[in-house]
Design an enzyme around this catalytic site. Structure first.
Site, mmCIF file in Angstrom:
data_model
loop_
_atom_site.group_PDB
_atom_site.id
_atom_site.type_symbol
_atom_site.label_atom_id
_atom_site.label_comp_id
_atom_site.label_asym_id
_atom_site.label_seq_id
_atom_site.Cartn_x
_atom_site.Cartn_y
_atom_site.Cartn_z
ATOM 1 N N HIS A 69 0.853 -1.191 0.000
ATOM 2 C CA HIS A 69 0.000 0.000 0.000
ATOM 3 C C HIS A 69 0.889 1.241 0.000
ATOM 4 O O HIS A 69 1.871 1.311 0.749
ATOM 5 C CB HIS A 69 -0.914 0.022 1.231
ATOM 6 N N ARG A 81 -2.337 1.113 -7.105
ATOM 7 C CA ARG A 81 -1.504 1.137 -5.909
ATOM 8 C C ARG A 81 -0.041 0.793 -6.173
ATOM 9 O O ARG A 81 0.862 1.425 -5.629
ATOM 10 C CB ARG A 81 -2.069 0.165 -4.865
ATOM 11 N N ARG A 121 -4.496 -5.810 -6.498
ATOM 12 C CA ARG A 121 -5.914 -5.593 -6.189
ATOM 13 C C ARG A 121 -6.346 -4.156 -6.404
ATOM 14 O O ARG A 121 -5.677 -3.220 -5.980
ATOM 15 C CB ARG A 121 -6.185 -6.002 -4.735
ATOM 16 N N HIS A 166 0.531 -4.754 2.477
ATOM 17 C CA HIS A 166 -0.878 -4.507 2.780
ATOM 18 C C HIS A 166 -1.797 -5.683 2.483
ATOM 19 O O HIS A 166 -2.655 -6.012 3.288
ATOM 20 C CB HIS A 166 -1.341 -3.285 1.987
#
Length: 396
Positions: free
Chosen positions: A230, A271, A367, A332
């Site tokens: 992250h 990200r 993701r 993350h």
């Protein structure tokens, strides 16, 4: 140390949203045992800040599908992405029925926020503690079920296997007692792998236990190298879990700055791209962090949308309404895991994996923001339905 033999219809390791959602959708006639490694609040689901995605309408399908695929570097399992998108509105409606209070517009309609790599706002949220709101309400619902038993401070150690078929789970209590839990179906919902990293937004107890168990028994694993970093965790010199600064902050206008106060990246890129840009900037400047400025967000909006971030940063000595905060990338999320099909079943019969433990291919290599809570519940519900259907078939 004592050894105990227990007998249930289904045993679930993990009390995050995926474990809870599975329990809520299993037949009420089943005798169910849920175990969790720590207390029920120490699950990553409680930490999710930004929100939960939903397909806005039919016209949004192609854009949402493409956003998810692009973020995942087109390595996503297309069937899984389709299932998730088409199931999303049902999930939101169910959560509302269970008492989850999402942010609303003045006319009472759901309010949507936007995060990185989303082409439009499509994320339902509750302040900046969406995960806590959802998990708490689901936990309350599960606790009302007379057919479900929950055991805290109990760790999955192994699965029970007979003739290549999973027949339950071995677990250990905090007192050291070994439990041999015999069950028709076993669900692993043990979360991610953040506890294996020095810097992570996860709870330290999340150490990928299901991966070790699966590997021991030859259950297929998938994409173990797909680990998401992250971009924005609050920088600290103290050891332990890093506090996440939700991506929705950047979606609402917060910007990343270097030590000279200059922007150096489009904050709404995926990200992994933003995290790489931050790393490059840190290396260029020889710094241990960059800065995140909330100056473009009105103070009232910060107080309403980000009260938890505001309070936590103040505890750390930063007032986000007046100054930028130091942020750094941190481990993350885990996109890989125990390989499952579209019903969340592993390559071993009667063994299921849901949530971050599993790899159903929705996320691909990276993701998309706020797809995790949604994916966890969509495929947990499918696991429960498949378990129920299999039982019906066996009785015929």
């Amino acid at each position: 140390m004592m050894e105990k033999e227990l007998y249930y219809d289904t045993v679930i390791a993990g009390c995050g949203v995926s474990g809870l959602f599975t329990a809520l959708h299993l037949p009420k006639t089943q005798k169910i045992l849920m175990i969790c490694k720590e207390d029920m609040e120490s699950c990553n689901s409680m930490l999710a800040q930004g929100g939960i995605c939903v397909l806005l309408n039919d016209a949004d399908y192609d854009d949402y599908f493409e956003d998810t695929m692009r973020a995942g570097h087109y390595e996503n399992r297309r069937e899984s992405v389709d299932i998730m998108l088409r199931s999303s509105r049902s999930i939101i409606n169910q959560l509302i029925d269970w008492g989850v209070e999402f942010a609303r517009n003045s006319d009472g309609s759901l309010a949507y926020t936007r995060e990185g790599a989303h082409s439009r706002p499509r994320i339902c949220y509750h302040e900046d503690i969406t995960g806590k709101e959802i998990t708490t309400k689901l936990l309350q619902a599960v606790k009302k079920l007379p057919n479900v038993t929950i055991m805290e401070y109990t760790t999955m150690k192994d699965i029970l296997v007979e003739n290549g078929v999973c027949t339950g789970m071995a677990a250990q209590t905090k007192d050291g007692d070994m439990l041999y839990i015999h069950a028709g179906d076993t669900v692993m919902a043990t979360g991610g792998i953040g506890g294996r990293y020095e810097h992570s937004t996860n709870f330290p107890c999340l150490t990928g236990d299901a991966l070790d168990v699966a590997q021991k028994h030859g259950v297929e694993l998938e994409h173990l190298d797909y680990v998401q970093i992250h971009p924005t965790a609050l920088y600290s010199k103290e050891p332990g879990r890093r506090f996440l600064i939700s991506e929705s902050a950047r979606g609402e206008g917060a910007v990343l700055l270097n030590s000279r106060g200059e922007r150096f990246v489009d904050e709404l890129l995926p990200r992994d791209v933003v995290a790489q840009a931050i790393r490059r900037e840190m290396e260029k400047e020889g710094s241990k962090h960059v800065w995140l400025s909330f100056a473009a967000i009105p103070e009232h909006e910060i107080q309403v949308h980000f009260p938890n971030i505001l309070a936590t940063c103040k505890e750390a000595g930063y007032d986000i309404t007046k100054e930028p905060i130091p942020v750094v990338p941190a481990q993350h999320y885990f996109m890989g895991g125990v390989h499952v099909d579209s019903n969340s079943e592993t390559t071993m019969e009667h063994l299921y994996a849901v949530g971050e433990t599993s790899c159903n291919g929705v996320h691909g290599k990276n993701r998309l923001a706020s797809n995790s809570l949604l994916e966890s519940m969509v495929f947990a519900e499918r696991a429960a339905k498949h378990i129920a259907d299999q039982r019906k078939d066996e009785k015929r």
